[in-house]
Design a protein around this motif. Sequence first.
Motif, PDB file in Angstrom:
ATOM      1  N   ASP A   1       0.889  -1.367  -0.036  1.00  0.00           N
ATOM      2  CA  ASP A   1       0.094  -0.021   0.048  1.00  0.00           C
ATOM      3  C   ASP A   1       0.518   1.468   0.043  1.00  0.00           C
ATOM      4  N   ILE A   2       1.078   1.975  -1.332  1.00  0.00           N
ATOM      5  CA  ILE A   2       2.166   2.925  -1.565  1.00  0.00           C
ATOM      6  C   ILE A   2       1.710   4.223  -0.672  1.00  0.00           C
ATOM      7  N   PHE A   3       0.384   4.408  -0.531  1.00  0.00           N
ATOM      8  CA  PHE A   3      -0.050   5.763   0.038  1.00  0.00           C
ATOM      9  C   PHE A   3      -1.090   5.635   1.061  1.00  0.00           C
ATOM     10  N   PRO A   4      -0.970   4.798   2.086  1.00  0.00           N
ATOM     11  CA  PRO A   4      -1.866   4.374   2.985  1.00  0.00           C
ATOM     12  C   PRO A   4      -2.520   5.720   3.861  1.00  0.00           C
ATOM     13  N   ASP A   5      -2.014   6.619   3.920  1.00  0.00           N
ATOM     14  CA  ASP A   5      -2.929   7.858   4.529  1.00  0.00           C
ATOM     15  C   ASP A   5      -3.281   8.831   3.505  1.00  0.00           C
ATOM     16  N   GLN A   6      -3.159   8.756   2.298  1.00  0.00           N
ATOM     17  CA  GLN A   6      -3.401   9.585   1.511  1.00  0.00           C
ATOM     18  C   GLN A   6      -4.691   9.553   0.344  1.00  0.00           C
ATOM     19  N   VAL A   7      -5.063   8.208   0.569  1.00  0.00           N
ATOM     20  CA  VAL A   7      -6.033   8.003  -0.577  1.00  0.00           C
ATOM     21  C   VAL A   7      -7.386   8.268   0.070  1.00  0.00           C
ATOM     22  N   GLY A   8      -8.303   9.208  -0.953  1.00  0.00           N
ATOM     23  CA  GLY A   8      -9.399   9.806  -0.422  1.00  0.00           C
ATOM     24  C   GLY A   8     -10.724   8.943  -0.611  1.00  0.00           C
ATOM     25  N   LYS A   9     -10.803   8.075  -1.328  1.00  0.00           N
ATOM     26  CA  LYS A   9     -11.773   7.320  -1.669  1.00  0.00           C
ATOM     27  C   LYS A   9     -12.369   6.407  -0.484  1.00  0.00           C
ATOM     28  N   LYS A  10     -13.525   6.352  -0.490  1.00  0.00           N
ATOM     29  CA  LYS A  10     -14.215   5.601   0.681  1.00  0.00           C
ATOM     30  C   LYS A  10     -15.679   5.588   0.397  1.00  0.00           C
ATOM     31  N   LEU A  11     -16.066   4.302   0.359  1.00  0.00           N
ATOM     32  CA  LEU A  11     -17.290   3.884  -0.145  1.00  0.00           C
ATOM     33  C   LEU A  11     -18.126   3.209   1.035  1.00  0.00           C
ATOM     34  N   GLY A  12     -19.354   3.396   1.386  1.00  0.00           N
ATOM     35  CA  GLY A  12     -19.747   2.524   2.331  1.00  0.00           C
ATOM     36  C   GLY A  12     -20.592   1.452   1.721  1.00  0.00           C
TER      37      GLY A  12
END
Length: 315
Positions: free
Chosen positions: A267-278
């Motif tokens: 996981d190369i950007f563990p704290d930066q990805v903004g997408k989250k779906l319920g």
Amino acid sequence: MINIISKTGAMMVKADDLILFVQVVDHGSFSKVAELNSLTNSVVSKHIARLEEELGVQLLYRTTRKLTLSEAGKLLYQGAKNVKQAAVEAIDGIYGYAESMVGNIKMSVPTISGDLLLANTVAEFCNMHPGLTVEMSMENSFVDLIEGGYDLVIRTGEMSDSNLIARHLIDSQWVICVSPAYIERFGRPVSPLELVNHNCLQYAYQTTGASGWEFKGENGNYIIQVAGNFSTNNAGSLRQIALGGNGIAYVPRCLVYQDILQGDLIDIFPDQVGKKLGIYAVYPFTRQAPLKIRLLIDHIRESYAAIGESFSARV
């Protein structure tokens, strides 16, 4: 109200008229039947009169002291009491059904969830309740619960249909991951902007677009447009290609969490990805979902939660 048509089609009577007729004969009283059914005496009388009119015969002789069956009434009573008994047996047969753990559940789940988690989770639930069977279809298409006769559907994204009940299960965080083999050959991006210089595999089954990857920023989320030599609407294929070292994937974490835990993907950007779906369990609108549906939803939710706890503890 159910109509019963004779074999000849010459007459049609109401099933509730027949049931009330049987009750009147059994109890010998219009007032007693009215009390049992929360009706007035006149309403019960009208039902019997309607039955007699439809059949063209007198069924009961009524005096101030008692009720007596006519010959036609005796004949009808013998058959009509079977209608009442069938109704009672049918009601007894389903009494408590909503709270029982028997029967079949027809459900639809996204391919990702079905392949990786829900198939085993639901099979485990069936083993816990031997009286249950589950018919699961795995598809990415947006199924119609009512038309398709589904008892339960797992969906991601916003729920907008007011005719359905949606119960939140978990939020699915997306990740950008790559294999160690890819990094060895092409290097590891150190910032999201560097992704434009890499082969970014595109998951076509997305409402926000396969090439628009979302990141967190100081002033809100932003999108970086990426490109690559492969796109697919099958997330499992995307995972395999990433594992083979052929590109960088942008996928739901549930798809690759085991690969990340085992080090096969990073996981190369563990704290930066903004997408989250319920992720939601959706079922037709009802005052109270059957117990088997409620318990299955709880079981699925616990499985998702266990994955989240395992990932947080080890990454």
